[in-house]
Design a protein around this motif. Sequence first.
Motif, PDB file in Angstrom:
ATOM      1  N   THR A 227      15.441 -79.666-132.802  1.00 26.62           N
ATOM      2  CA  THR A 227      16.449 -79.142-133.734  1.00 26.62           C
ATOM      3  C   THR A 227      15.766 -78.435-134.900  1.00 26.62           C
ATOM      4  OG1 THR A 227      17.962 -80.951-133.206  1.00 26.62           O
ATOM      5  CG2 THR A 227      18.376 -79.728-135.242  1.00 26.62           C
ATOM      6  N   PRO A 228      16.115 -77.167-135.169  1.00 30.47           N
ATOM      7  CA  PRO A 228      15.470 -76.420-136.260  1.00 30.47           C
ATOM      8  C   PRO A 228      15.768 -77.032-137.629  1.00 30.47           C
ATOM      9  CG  PRO A 228      16.615 -74.936-134.748  1.00 30.47           C
ATOM     10  CD  PRO A 228      17.059 -76.327-134.412  1.00 30.47           C
ATOM     11  N   VAL A 229      14.753 -77.012-138.498  1.00 30.93           N
ATOM     12  CA  VAL A 229      14.886 -77.532-139.861  1.00 30.93           C
ATOM     13  C   VAL A 229      14.202 -76.558-140.812  1.00 30.93           C
ATOM     14  CG1 VAL A 229      14.419 -79.448-141.437  1.00 30.93           C
ATOM     15  CG2 VAL A 229      14.810 -79.897-139.007  1.00 30.93           C
ATOM     16  N   ALA A 230      14.790 -76.325-141.973  1.00 33.48           N
ATOM     17  CA  ALA A 230      14.168 -75.499-143.020  1.00 33.48           C
ATOM     18  C   ALA A 230      14.228 -76.247-144.336  1.00 33.48           C
ATOM     19  CB  ALA A 230      14.875 -74.154-143.153  1.00 33.48           C
ATOM     20  N   MET A 231      13.118 -76.202-145.073  1.00 31.17           N
ATOM     21  CA  MET A 231      13.067 -76.804-146.404  1.00 31.17           C
ATOM     22  C   MET A 231      12.682 -75.706-147.389  1.00 31.17           C
ATOM     23  SD  MET A 231      10.687 -79.937-147.861  1.00 31.17           S
ATOM     24  CE  MET A 231      11.416 -81.163-146.778  1.00 31.17           C
ATOM     25  N   THR A 232      13.539 -75.487-148.405  1.00 37.02           N
ATOM     26  CA  THR A 232      13.301 -74.444-149.392  1.00 37.02           C
ATOM     27  C   THR A 232      13.213 -75.060-150.775  1.00 37.02           C
ATOM     28  OG1 THR A 232      14.529 -72.831-148.069  1.00 37.02           O
ATOM     29  CG2 THR A 232      14.162 -72.279-150.379  1.00 37.02           C
ATOM     30  N   ARG A 233      12.109 -74.816-151.463  1.00 37.52           N
ATOM     31  CA  ARG A 233      11.926 -75.369-152.807  1.00 37.52           C
ATOM     32  C   ARG A 233      12.122 -74.276-153.857  1.00 37.52           C
ATOM     33  NH1 ARG A 233       7.315 -74.732-155.604  1.00 37.52           N
ATOM     34  NH2 ARG A 233       7.770 -76.680-156.702  1.00 37.52           N
ATOM     35  N   VAL A 234      12.520 -74.711-155.066  1.00 36.13           N
ATOM     36  CA  VAL A 234      12.829 -73.837-156.210  1.00 36.13           C
ATOM     37  C   VAL A 234      13.531 -72.555-155.769  1.00 36.13           C
ATOM     38  CG1 VAL A 234      11.185 -74.751-157.867  1.00 36.13           C
ATOM     39  CG2 VAL A 234      10.404 -73.035-156.265  1.00 36.13           C
ATOM     40  N   GLY A 235      14.569 -72.723-154.986  1.00 39.05           N
ATOM     41  CA  GLY A 235      15.289 -71.584-154.423  1.00 39.05           C
ATOM     42  C   GLY A 235      15.893 -70.673-155.458  1.00 39.05           C
ATOM     43  N   THR A 236      16.011 -69.422-155.113  1.00 40.06           N
ATOM     44  CA  THR A 236      16.560 -68.295-155.885  1.00 40.06           C
ATOM     45  C   THR A 236      15.621 -67.834-156.992  1.00 40.06           C
ATOM     46  OG1 THR A 236      17.843 -69.392-157.652  1.00 40.06           O
ATOM     47  CG2 THR A 236      18.891 -69.214-155.479  1.00 40.06           C
ATOM     48  N   THR A 237      14.454 -68.464-157.133  1.00 39.48           N
ATOM     49  CA  THR A 237      13.475 -68.010-158.126  1.00 39.48           C
ATOM     50  C   THR A 237      12.326 -67.322-157.398  1.00 39.48           C
ATOM     51  OG1 THR A 237      11.984 -69.928-158.142  1.00 39.48           O
ATOM     52  CG2 THR A 237      14.024 -70.099-159.424  1.00 39.48           C
TER      53      THR A 237
END
Length: 571
Positions: A227-237
């Motif tokens: 199952t695909p997983v994505a982790m995004t930190r401090v998004g939109t910056t």
Amino acid sequence: MTRGKTTGTTQGSTQGTTKAATRGWVSFVGSGPGDPDLLTVRAVELIKQAEVVVTESPEHAGLVRTLLGLPEPVEAEDTAEGESDVVPEVTGPELVDGGFGEDGQPLTHAARAKVVVKHAKKGLRVVRLLSGDPFLYASGPEEAQAVAKAGIGFEVVPGVSSVGAVPAYAGIPLTTKDHREMSVITCGDKVDWSAYADDRTLVLLSAVGQIGDIAKALMLAGRSPETPVAMTRVGTTTEQSTVTSTLEHIASDARAARMAPPAIVVVGKVVNLRETLSWFESKPLFGWRVLVPRTKDQAGALSSRLRGYGAVPEEVPTISVEPPRNPLQMDKAVRGLVEGRYEWIAFTSVNAVKAVREKFEEYGLDARAFSGLKIAAVGDKTAQAIAAWGLRADLLPSGEQSAAGLLADWPEYDDLLDPINRVFLPRADIATENLVAGLVDLGWECDDVTAYRTVRATPPPAPTRDAIKTGKFDAVVFTSSSTVRNLVGIAGKPHPSTIIAVIGPATAKTAEEHGLRVDVLSPKPDIDVLTDALADFGAARRVAMIEAGEPVTKPSARKPSGRRTKATSSR
């Protein structure tokens, strides 16, 4: 609770206009997920009207100051010896830290509410600024209840929530025509993961520290390890980073990428669309720290365009524009212009237009004094500055936008067609004399007048100088030869890893004379074209790295040992 439309400082409430004005008004305002451009129009309006802003995160104070054009606070020890202790009054709301108490500990919801109520009871307009949306995974509901209990009127201004914004900036849609169901889960509490064994999209909050356990629980519940997983930190910056993986490997991949809160995790097949839809992190200058050495009042347009390409511009004034030491020559020329002494006036810079305009205002003159006078402009930007004055340039270079290009199109003096053979040339004190010599060869007489002086600005702060020398900047954008000379003079040479972008051949020559390699040469001496050229360079560099199977890194991540002085088109 209802509220009427407000005007001035009067607030409407269920308790009547007079009492509401006495007891103040609270606006719970969502600041969005991090990108200041995602603030709503209403949020900006209320912040500008506020008397008190209760912040939530350290970034909020800077956001308010930037929005209102307020200076950064100056510490007492930063005051130069001998200067007055009197601090000039600065308008703007009082900023109150709602994130931490005086003891340095995080405030509870109840403690924050007390802070808000205390200021509202003074009869003030209070903005309670909350990250994301005030009523979505935030303390807005609890604080609003306390405000209502105190009998104070309030309103809620929704903000863009990180739940949807961060995945969107990562190029991950939470729903599609094939995936219409999603769930948002706060992972701080005990969660029954067996309830999420189906294939719906999951948005996980506060999941970074427990992602390994969460992944195992979802696989035990029946989710596929693939199952695909994505982790995004401090998004939109511009510091945003995303790791894509699978349930089986996300824990190890996140550790390898050193992912840390704040981060949003998305689980589901929609993550596969990131490969096609990633638009933010794939901007050509994404996250590049770009030095903009210009006069302070001219840096705005360049910085704005750089931000559009994903860069983080840092403006360092290297030139200060000041009046000429002896204004008599300029006074005499302006009087001659009004009296009809000249056939032409030639503007070779926006600053020249500004200098003449200021002199006109000093004498109480306006654009009507140019009646019968022909106007020449060295390029489009100068012509725009003239147009803003209500005038139109009669002559613009048909080719290269430079003094040489202007000279190439300048007509020869004809004693039958031209009643006057004199040209007024307001310029900088360091301008070249090539244009004057060329006009004389064409039969014209020139009044070559110093309209303004360009002097070297004061050195930037020590951290900025260190960043320039040690390669912490990814690029430097030079818009004139003087910016090259002055930056090197006040801050030292940029590190060999730093990309050098210049506006034209003369600036390139000066850069090379100072031992700098020119990576980007603008095809036209225009700020927009120069910025586009740097973006094209960044895009080509990114593609080359991807095609070579290399990770996409910023120039500052590479530290070559030497700097060539030969211009190159790619690197």
